[in-house]
Design a protein around this motif. Structure first.
Motif, short mmCIF file in Angstrom:
data_model
loop_
_atom_site.label_atom_id
_atom_site.label_comp_id
_atom_site.label_asym_id
_atom_site.label_seq_id
_atom_site.Cartn_x
_atom_site.Cartn_y
_atom_site.Cartn_z
N THR A 104 0.83 -1.10 0.05
CA THR A 104 0.20 -0.16 -0.10
C THR A 104 0.78 1.28 0.11
N PRO A 105 0.25 2.41 -0.68
CA PRO A 105 1.32 3.69 -0.60
C PRO A 105 1.15 4.19 0.94
N VAL A 106 2.16 4.80 1.37
CA VAL A 106 2.37 5.15 2.75
C VAL A 106 2.61 6.75 2.66
N ALA A 107 2.00 7.53 3.53
CA ALA A 107 2.01 8.94 3.73
C ALA A 107 3.66 9.50 3.99
N PRO A 108 4.16 10.35 3.62
CA PRO A 108 5.49 10.51 3.74
C PRO A 108 6.04 10.54 5.41
N GLU A 109 5.01 11.14 6.29
CA GLU A 109 5.34 11.12 7.56
C GLU A 109 5.15 9.76 8.32
N ASP A 110 4.57 8.77 7.61
CA ASP A 110 4.43 7.53 8.26
C ASP A 110 5.41 6.46 7.55
N ARG A 111 6.31 6.83 6.65
CA ARG A 111 7.03 5.73 6.11
C ARG A 111 8.31 5.50 6.98
N LEU A 112 8.82 4.21 6.55
CA LEU A 112 9.95 3.77 7.39
C LEU A 112 11.04 4.08 6.62
N THR A 113 11.13 4.07 5.24
CA THR A 113 12.28 4.61 4.61
C THR A 113 11.81 5.51 3.56
N GLU A 114 12.47 6.11 2.49
CA GLU A 114 12.16 7.08 1.52
C GLU A 114 11.41 6.31 0.49
N HIS A 115 11.02 4.90 0.71
CA HIS A 115 10.17 4.40 -0.28
C HIS A 115 8.77 4.59 -0.19
N PRO A 116 7.89 5.02 -1.00
CA PRO A 116 6.69 5.25 -0.64
C PRO A 116 5.46 4.18 -0.65
N TRP A 117 5.96 2.99 -0.73
CA TRP A 117 5.02 1.87 -0.86
C TRP A 117 5.54 0.76 0.11
N GLU A 118 4.59 0.09 1.08
CA GLU A 118 5.33 -0.88 2.08
C GLU A 118 4.10 -1.94 1.98
N ARG A 119 4.89 -3.09 2.54
CA ARG A 119 3.96 -4.21 2.91
C ARG A 119 4.41 -4.68 4.36
N MET A 120 3.52 -4.72 5.25
CA MET A 120 3.87 -4.99 6.65
C MET A 120 3.73 -6.54 6.68
N PRO A 121 4.74 -7.27 7.49
CA PRO A 121 4.80 -8.67 7.47
C PRO A 121 3.41 -9.32 7.84
N GLN A 122 3.10 -10.37 7.09
CA GLN A 122 1.76 -11.08 7.07
C GLN A 122 2.28 -12.00 8.00
N THR A 123 1.14 -12.42 9.06
CA THR A 123 1.38 -13.46 9.91
C THR A 123 0.43 -14.46 9.71
N ALA A 124 0.48 -15.61 10.17
CA ALA A 124 -0.59 -16.59 9.87
C ALA A 124 -1.73 -16.61 10.88
N THR A 125 -2.62 -16.59 10.61
CA THR A 125 -3.96 -16.46 11.80
C THR A 125 -3.84 -18.17 12.23
N PRO A 126 -3.65 -18.09 13.68
CA PRO A 126 -4.09 -19.66 14.09
C PRO A 126 -5.51 -20.16 14.18
N THR A 127 -5.53 -21.19 13.69
CA THR A 127 -7.13 -21.76 13.51
C THR A 127 -7.44 -22.78 14.92
N THR A 128 -8.65 -22.60 15.30
CA THR A 128 -8.90 -23.32 16.49
C THR A 128 -9.96 -24.14 16.05
N GLU A 129 -9.76 -25.43 16.17
CA GLU A 129 -10.77 -26.48 15.77
C GLU A 129 -12.04 -26.32 16.71
N HIS A 130 -13.18 -26.73 15.99
CA HIS A 130 -14.47 -26.60 16.87
C HIS A 130 -14.68 -27.95 17.63
N GLN A 131 -14.56 -27.83 18.91
CA GLN A 131 -14.90 -28.81 19.61
C GLN A 131 -16.27 -29.37 20.35
N GLU A 132 -16.64 -30.28 20.29
CA GLU A 132 -18.07 -30.79 20.71
C GLU A 132 -18.24 -30.51 21.96
N PRO A 133 -19.01 -29.96 22.78
CA PRO A 133 -19.24 -30.03 24.18
C PRO A 133 -19.21 -31.71 24.86
#
Length: 133
Positions: A104-133
């Motif tokens: 995504t494009p990033v506003a100058p004041e929010d950039r980590l570097t001079e580059h205007p586009w960033e992709r934050m690290p993606q983390t896997a969302t843990p899944t929980t199995e449905h357990q019967e009561p």
């Protein structure tokens, strides 16, 4: 970003140089890949991703970028880049390409570097199995 490349453990060049060599070898015969990476342990800078003109539109850049993003995610790195119309690219198409990969494009004041586009690290969302009561 500093001129010296380091990985998350502080070693010079670390994992980026072998990855660049591997990705260049993965291209079909005659398909040149321009790829420049720099890493400071927090940010993976994509300085250049260029596929030879005769081999564009075949998914090579998408495959390479997906691999770079996966490697960055594994190391919890933000990927930064600057889409341009250099080297014969259509900037609007290039921006759409990067958006499809989570950038995504990033506003100058929010950039980590001079580059205007960033992709934050993606983390896997843990899944929980449905357990019967």
């Amino acid at each position: 970003m500093s001129a010296e490349r380091t990985d998350v453990t502080g070693g010079s060049a670390g994992w980026t140089d072998p990855l660049v060599r591997e990705l260049k070898r993965s291209m079909p015969p005659g398909a040149l890949l321009g790829l420049v990476l720099d890493c400071d342990g927090t940010v993976l800078e994509l300085g250049l991703l260029r596929v030879a003109v005769g081999f564009r539109g075949r998914g090579h850049a998408a495959r390479v970028l997906a691999r770079l993003c996966a490697e960055a995610d594994a190391r919890e790195l933000t990927v930064v880049c600057t889409p341009t119309d250099e080297y014969g690219a259509d900037r609007a198409r290039l921006e759409a390409f990067y958006r499809r990969h989570g950038f995504t494009p990033v506003a100058p004041e929010d950039r980590l570097t001079e580059h205007p586009w960033e992709r934050m690290p993606q983390t896997a969302t843990p899944t929980t199995e449905h357990q019967e009561p």
